[in-house]
Write a protein that holds these residues in place. Structure first.
Motif, PDB file in Angstrom:
ATOM      1  N   MET A  75     -27.203 -76.950  76.926  1.00 20.36           N
ATOM      2  CA  MET A  75     -27.118 -77.293  75.409  1.00 20.36           C
ATOM      3  C   MET A  75     -27.919 -78.189  75.296  1.00 20.36           C
ATOM      4  SD  MET A  75     -24.012 -78.289  73.129  1.00 20.36           S
ATOM      5  CE  MET A  75     -24.187 -78.986  71.806  1.00 20.36           C
ATOM      6  N   THR A  76     -28.912 -78.433  74.371  1.00 19.31           N
ATOM      7  CA  THR A  76     -29.555 -79.463  73.880  1.00 19.31           C
ATOM      8  C   THR A  76     -28.764 -80.677  73.138  1.00 19.31           C
ATOM      9  OG1 THR A  76     -31.441 -78.182  73.461  1.00 19.31           O
ATOM     10  CG2 THR A  76     -31.618 -80.351  72.794  1.00 19.31           C
ATOM     11  N   MET A  77     -28.774 -81.689  73.868  1.00 19.22           N
ATOM     12  CA  MET A  77     -27.525 -82.818  73.347  1.00 19.22           C
ATOM     13  C   MET A  77     -28.139 -83.265  71.896  1.00 19.22           C
ATOM     14  SD  MET A  77     -25.382 -83.134  75.501  1.00 19.22           S
ATOM     15  CE  MET A  77     -25.450 -81.840  76.979  1.00 19.22           C
ATOM     16  N   GLY A  78     -29.401 -83.025  71.468  1.00 23.41           N
ATOM     17  CA  GLY A  78     -29.596 -83.392  70.001  1.00 23.41           C
ATOM     18  C   GLY A  78     -29.007 -82.660  69.118  1.00 23.41           C
ATOM     19  N   VAL A  79     -28.675 -81.265  69.403  1.00 24.88           N
ATOM     20  CA  VAL A  79     -28.176 -80.500  68.454  1.00 24.88           C
ATOM     21  C   VAL A  79     -26.704 -80.616  68.187  1.00 24.88           C
ATOM     22  CG1 VAL A  79     -27.759 -78.031  68.096  1.00 24.88           C
ATOM     23  CG2 VAL A  79     -29.867 -78.540  69.236  1.00 24.88           C
ATOM     24  N   SER A  80     -26.476 -80.620  66.904  1.00 20.46           N
ATOM     25  CA  SER A  80     -25.119 -80.993  66.540  1.00 20.46           C
ATOM     26  C   SER A  80     -24.509 -79.565  66.367  1.00 20.46           C
ATOM     27  CB  SER A  80     -25.133 -81.422  64.881  1.00 20.46           C
ATOM     28  OG  SER A  80     -25.546 -80.856  64.032  1.00 20.46           O
ATOM     29  N   ILE A  81     -23.071 -79.932  66.467  1.00 21.42           N
ATOM     30  CA  ILE A  81     -22.383 -78.448  66.619  1.00 21.42           C
ATOM     31  C   ILE A  81     -21.776 -78.300  65.330  1.00 21.42           C
ATOM     32  CG2 ILE A  81     -20.042 -77.418  67.685  1.00 21.42           C
ATOM     33  CD1 ILE A  81     -20.907 -79.067  70.250  1.00 21.42           C
ATOM     34  N   PRO A  82     -21.980 -77.090  64.941  1.00 13.84           N
ATOM     35  CA  PRO A  82     -21.515 -76.739  63.342  1.00 13.84           C
ATOM     36  C   PRO A  82     -19.875 -76.766  63.405  1.00 13.84           C
ATOM     37  CG  PRO A  82     -22.845 -74.923  64.245  1.00 13.84           C
ATOM     38  CD  PRO A  82     -22.774 -76.009  65.309  1.00 13.84           C
ATOM     39  N   LYS A  83     -19.385 -76.946  62.127  1.00 20.10           N
ATOM     40  CA  LYS A  83     -17.980 -77.267  62.084  1.00 20.10           C
ATOM     41  C   LYS A  83     -17.182 -75.656  62.369  1.00 20.10           C
ATOM     42  CE  LYS A  83     -14.408 -78.572  58.764  1.00 20.10           C
ATOM     43  NZ  LYS A  83     -14.109 -78.631  57.310  1.00 20.10           N
ATOM     44  N   SER A  84     -17.821 -74.657  62.128  1.00 17.21           N
ATOM     45  CA  SER A  84     -17.011 -73.545  62.614  1.00 17.21           C
ATOM     46  C   SER A  84     -16.930 -73.558  63.947  1.00 17.21           C
ATOM     47  CB  SER A  84     -18.117 -72.357  62.238  1.00 17.21           C
ATOM     48  OG  SER A  84     -19.057 -72.433  62.468  1.00 17.21           O
ATOM     49  N   ALA A  85     -17.906 -74.052  64.717  1.00 20.30           N
ATOM     50  CA  ALA A  85     -18.010 -73.813  66.302  1.00 20.30           C
ATOM     51  C   ALA A  85     -16.944 -74.833  66.817  1.00 20.30           C
ATOM     52  CB  ALA A  85     -19.460 -74.201  66.761  1.00 20.30           C
ATOM     53  N   ARG A  86     -16.778 -75.988  65.854  1.00 21.61           N
ATOM     54  CA  ARG A  86     -15.775 -77.101  66.503  1.00 21.61           C
ATOM     55  C   ARG A  86     -14.389 -76.554  66.308  1.00 21.61           C
ATOM     56  NH1 ARG A  86     -19.232 -80.571  63.666  1.00 21.61           N
ATOM     57  NH2 ARG A  86     -17.604 -81.049  61.987  1.00 21.61           N
ATOM     58  N   VAL A  87     -14.233 -75.599  65.119  1.00 26.86           N
ATOM     59  CA  VAL A  87     -13.172 -74.749  64.832  1.00 26.86           C
ATOM     60  C   VAL A  87     -12.530 -73.865  65.995  1.00 26.86           C
ATOM     61  CG1 VAL A  87     -11.818 -73.583  63.265  1.00 26.86           C
ATOM     62  CG2 VAL A  87     -12.952 -75.422  62.393  1.00 26.86           C
ATOM     63  N   VAL A  88     -13.595 -73.166  66.231  1.00 25.31           N
ATOM     64  CA  VAL A  88     -13.365 -72.310  67.290  1.00 25.31           C
ATOM     65  C   VAL A  88     -13.103 -72.855  68.546  1.00 25.31           C
ATOM     66  CG1 VAL A  88     -14.592 -70.308  68.634  1.00 25.31           C
ATOM     67  CG2 VAL A  88     -14.834 -70.534  66.447  1.00 25.31           C
ATOM     68  N   LEU A  89     -13.699 -73.873  69.062  1.00 23.75           N
ATOM     69  CA  LEU A  89     -13.413 -74.443  70.319  1.00 23.75           C
ATOM     70  C   LEU A  89     -11.704 -75.046  70.046  1.00 23.75           C
ATOM     71  CD1 LEU A  89     -16.765 -76.521  71.170  1.00 23.75           C
ATOM     72  CD2 LEU A  89     -15.471 -74.751  72.432  1.00 23.75           C
ATOM     73  N   HIS A  90     -11.724 -75.765  69.183  1.00 29.41           N
ATOM     74  CA  HIS A  90     -10.231 -76.296  68.822  1.00 29.41           C
ATOM     75  C   HIS A  90      -9.121 -75.056  68.979  1.00 29.41           C
ATOM     76  CE1 HIS A  90      -7.116 -78.975  67.704  1.00 29.41           C
ATOM     77  NE2 HIS A  90      -6.818 -78.052  67.022  1.00 29.41           N
ATOM     78  N   SER A  91      -9.270 -73.941  68.418  1.00 26.41           N
ATOM     79  CA  SER A  91      -8.495 -72.782  68.364  1.00 26.41           C
ATOM     80  C   SER A  91      -8.312 -72.130  70.006  1.00 26.41           C
ATOM     81  CB  SER A  91      -9.002 -71.759  67.642  1.00 26.41           C
ATOM     82  OG  SER A  91      -9.143 -72.143  66.488  1.00 26.41           O
ATOM     83  N   LEU A  92      -9.485 -72.197  70.678  1.00 23.45           N
ATOM     84  CA  LEU A  92      -9.414 -71.684  72.078  1.00 23.45           C
ATOM     85  C   LEU A  92      -8.799 -72.908  72.878  1.00 23.45           C
ATOM     86  CD1 LEU A  92     -12.737 -69.990  72.437  1.00 23.45           C
ATOM     87  CD2 LEU A  92     -10.590 -68.994  72.215  1.00 23.45           C
ATOM     88  N   ALA A  93      -8.860 -74.136  72.706  1.00 24.66           N
ATOM     89  CA  ALA A  93      -8.313 -75.126  73.294  1.00 24.66           C
ATOM     90  C   ALA A  93      -6.775 -75.145  73.369  1.00 24.66           C
ATOM     91  CB  ALA A  93      -8.832 -76.695  73.190  1.00 24.66           C
ATOM     92  N   THR A  94      -6.301 -74.927  72.096  1.00 23.03           N
ATOM     93  CA  THR A  94      -4.797 -74.983  71.862  1.00 23.03           C
ATOM     94  C   THR A  94      -4.115 -73.935  72.272  1.00 23.03           C
ATOM     95  OG1 THR A  94      -5.218 -74.529  69.721  1.00 23.03           O
ATOM     96  CG2 THR A  94      -5.154 -76.854  70.251  1.00 23.03           C
ATOM     97  N   THR A  95      -4.789 -72.722  72.151  1.00 25.64           N
ATOM     98  CA  THR A  95      -4.244 -71.381  72.375  1.00 25.64           C
ATOM     99  C   THR A  95      -4.616 -70.531  73.440  1.00 25.64           C
ATOM    100  OG1 THR A  95      -4.201 -71.139  69.892  1.00 25.64           O
ATOM    101  CG2 THR A  95      -3.665 -69.158  71.091  1.00 25.64           C
ATOM    102  N   GLY A  96      -5.765 -70.757  74.070  1.00 28.19           N
ATOM    103  CA  GLY A  96      -6.021 -69.977  75.286  1.00 28.19           C
ATOM    104  C   GLY A  96      -6.951 -69.016  74.730  1.00 28.19           C
TER     105      GLY A  96
END
Length: 98
Positions: free
Chosen positions: A1-22
């Motif tokens: 991943m290019t570090m200069g690219v910001s992660i969209p809010k929807s992607a952060r929500v998906v990551l959070h869902s997977l982190a908490t639920t599996g």
């Protein structure tokens, strides 16, 4: 991943869902996060391209793949850029789900 690219809010929500639920299917992520399936699919494509998610077979329904966090890649990103730059995933969850 290019570090200069910001992660969209929807992607952060998906990551959070997977982190908490599996591991979950896109439909499950959509249902639990209240995001449209199309938005979840877009976020999954981006996160997979950045190696932050991996696709795993769903042994109960092979038509519906599951997605899970690539813990090592997420940890590297958190260490390099800090937790606020990515998503507020509890570090203890990332440590436990190796």
């Amino acid at each position: 991943m290019t570090m200069g690219v910001s992660i969209p809010k929807s992607a952060r929500v998906v990551l959070h869902s997977l982190a908490t639920t599996g591991p979950m299917s896109p439909k499950e992520i959509s249902r639990r996060s209240d995001l449209p399936l199309r938005t979840v699919s877009f976020a999954i494509r981006r996160l997979t391209a950045w190696n932050l998610l991996r696709r795993i077979p769903n042994l109960q329904d092979m038509r519906q793949p599951l997605y899970n966090i690539e813990n090592d890649e997420v940890r590297k990103l958190l260490v390099k850029n800090g937790a606020d730059s990515l998503v507020k995933i509890p570090h203890s969850l990332l440590d436990m789900r190796k």
